[in-house]
Motif scaffolding. Structure first.
Motif, short mmCIF file in Angstrom:
data_model
loop_
_atom_site.label_atom_id
_atom_site.label_comp_id
_atom_site.label_asym_id
_atom_site.label_seq_id
_atom_site.Cartn_x
_atom_site.Cartn_y
_atom_site.Cartn_z
N UNK A 1 40.62 -200.20 -95.99
CA UNK A 1 40.57 -201.62 -95.61
C UNK A 1 39.14 -202.13 -95.61
N UNK A 2 38.20 -201.33 -95.11
CA UNK A 2 36.80 -201.73 -95.12
C UNK A 2 36.28 -201.89 -96.54
N UNK A 3 36.69 -200.98 -97.44
CA UNK A 3 36.27 -201.06 -98.83
C UNK A 3 36.80 -202.34 -99.48
N UNK A 4 38.05 -202.68 -99.19
CA UNK A 4 38.63 -203.90 -99.75
C UNK A 4 37.92 -205.13 -99.20
N UNK A 5 37.65 -205.12 -97.89
CA UNK A 5 36.99 -206.26 -97.25
C UNK A 5 35.55 -206.42 -97.75
N UNK A 6 34.87 -205.30 -98.00
CA UNK A 6 33.47 -205.36 -98.41
C UNK A 6 33.24 -205.53 -99.89
N UNK A 7 34.29 -205.41 -100.71
CA UNK A 7 34.12 -205.48 -102.16
C UNK A 7 33.43 -206.76 -102.64
N UNK A 8 33.75 -207.95 -102.10
CA UNK A 8 33.07 -209.15 -102.59
C UNK A 8 31.55 -209.13 -102.39
N UNK A 9 31.06 -208.32 -101.45
CA UNK A 9 29.62 -208.25 -101.20
C UNK A 9 28.89 -207.45 -102.27
N UNK A 10 29.64 -206.86 -103.21
CA UNK A 10 29.02 -206.07 -104.27
C UNK A 10 28.79 -206.88 -105.54
N UNK A 11 28.85 -208.20 -105.43
CA UNK A 11 28.67 -209.05 -106.61
C UNK A 11 27.32 -208.81 -107.28
N UNK B 1 35.88 -201.40 -112.01
CA UNK B 1 36.33 -200.92 -110.70
C UNK B 1 36.21 -202.01 -109.64
N UNK B 2 35.12 -202.75 -109.68
CA UNK B 2 34.92 -203.81 -108.70
C UNK B 2 35.93 -204.94 -108.89
#
Length: 230
Positions: free
Chosen positions: A106-116, A196-197
């Protein structure tokens, strides 16, 4: 002159929020810096201290040792010696530690947009994409070992049969991903970190990425056929 007796040292008490609340109690165990990232590393299976230190860039040896000790004391991890001829010790998650799998997912899904935008100082390891990719493959029904090849390296996933759904019940079973290539993969995929992102953020489905050629599927078995959408 008799030596004055020193008072007995009190055991060090872990910091606590001292709140009768489940969230606060959970953070008492995993809220310290680096703890959840150590859990992320151990979700792939037992690891030596040196391997953990190598794949956690930025952590000091003192902090890593302290966190691992805390995790042993709170029942999240244990240390054991490998059988002969190896004399090495490894750390591995307990069932309670593995139960953090859906939390990390869940944290990975929530944080994914911050990897732009990747910062110049950002480290990267191939297996850090394992949890986001598991979510993207949650609908796979054919069970098997999937080898994943990225420019950054290789790792493998156990997919199908609900393994990719990263639900709480799946956390009690064997590791859902591992480091390096699989011994006998049922299928292989080749893609890059950008894809992947996109999969992690839901901007593309796995089937779409396969169809437009951004994911290459290798293999001839049932798992490879399902991944190709056949």
């Amino acid at each position: 002159m008799p030596r004055q007796q020193q008072p007995a040292a009190r055991p060090v008490r872990r910091r606590s929020y001292d709140q009768f609340d489940a969230t606060a109690r959970a953070l008492d165990s995993v809220g310290d810096r680096w703890t959840l990232l150590i859990v992320r590393e151990l979700l792939g299976g037992p690891r030596r201290y040196t391997d953990l230190h190598a794949d956690l860039p930025g952590v000091s040896t003192d902090v890593l040792a302290s966190r691992l000790k805390d995790m042993e004391q709170t029942g999240l991890a244990l240390r054991r010696k490998l059988p002969p001829p190896s004399a090495a010790s490894v750390y591995e998650l307990t069932a309670r530690g593995r139960a953090l799998l859906p939390v990390l997912a869940a944290l990975a899904e929530w944080g994914a947009p911050a990897l732009a935008d990747r910062r110049p100082t950002d480290a990267v390891r191939a297996h850090w994409f394992a949890l986001p990719l598991l979510g993207a493959l949650a609908g796979i029904t054919q069970e098997g070992e999937l080898e994943v090849r990225l420019e950054e390296g290789e790792f493998h996933l156990h997919v199908g049969g609900g393994a990719g759904a990263v639900l709480p019940g799946a956390a009690a079973g064997p590791e859902v991903y591992g480091y390096g290539p699989a011994d006998r993969p049922d299928a292989r995929i080749v893609l890059d970190a950008g894809v992947c992102l996109e999969l992690a953020e839901g901007r593309a489905t796995f089937a779409e990425a396969v169809k437009d050629g951004r994911v290459e599927v290798l293999g001839e078995g049932p798992l490879a056929a399902e991944l190709r959408g056949a």
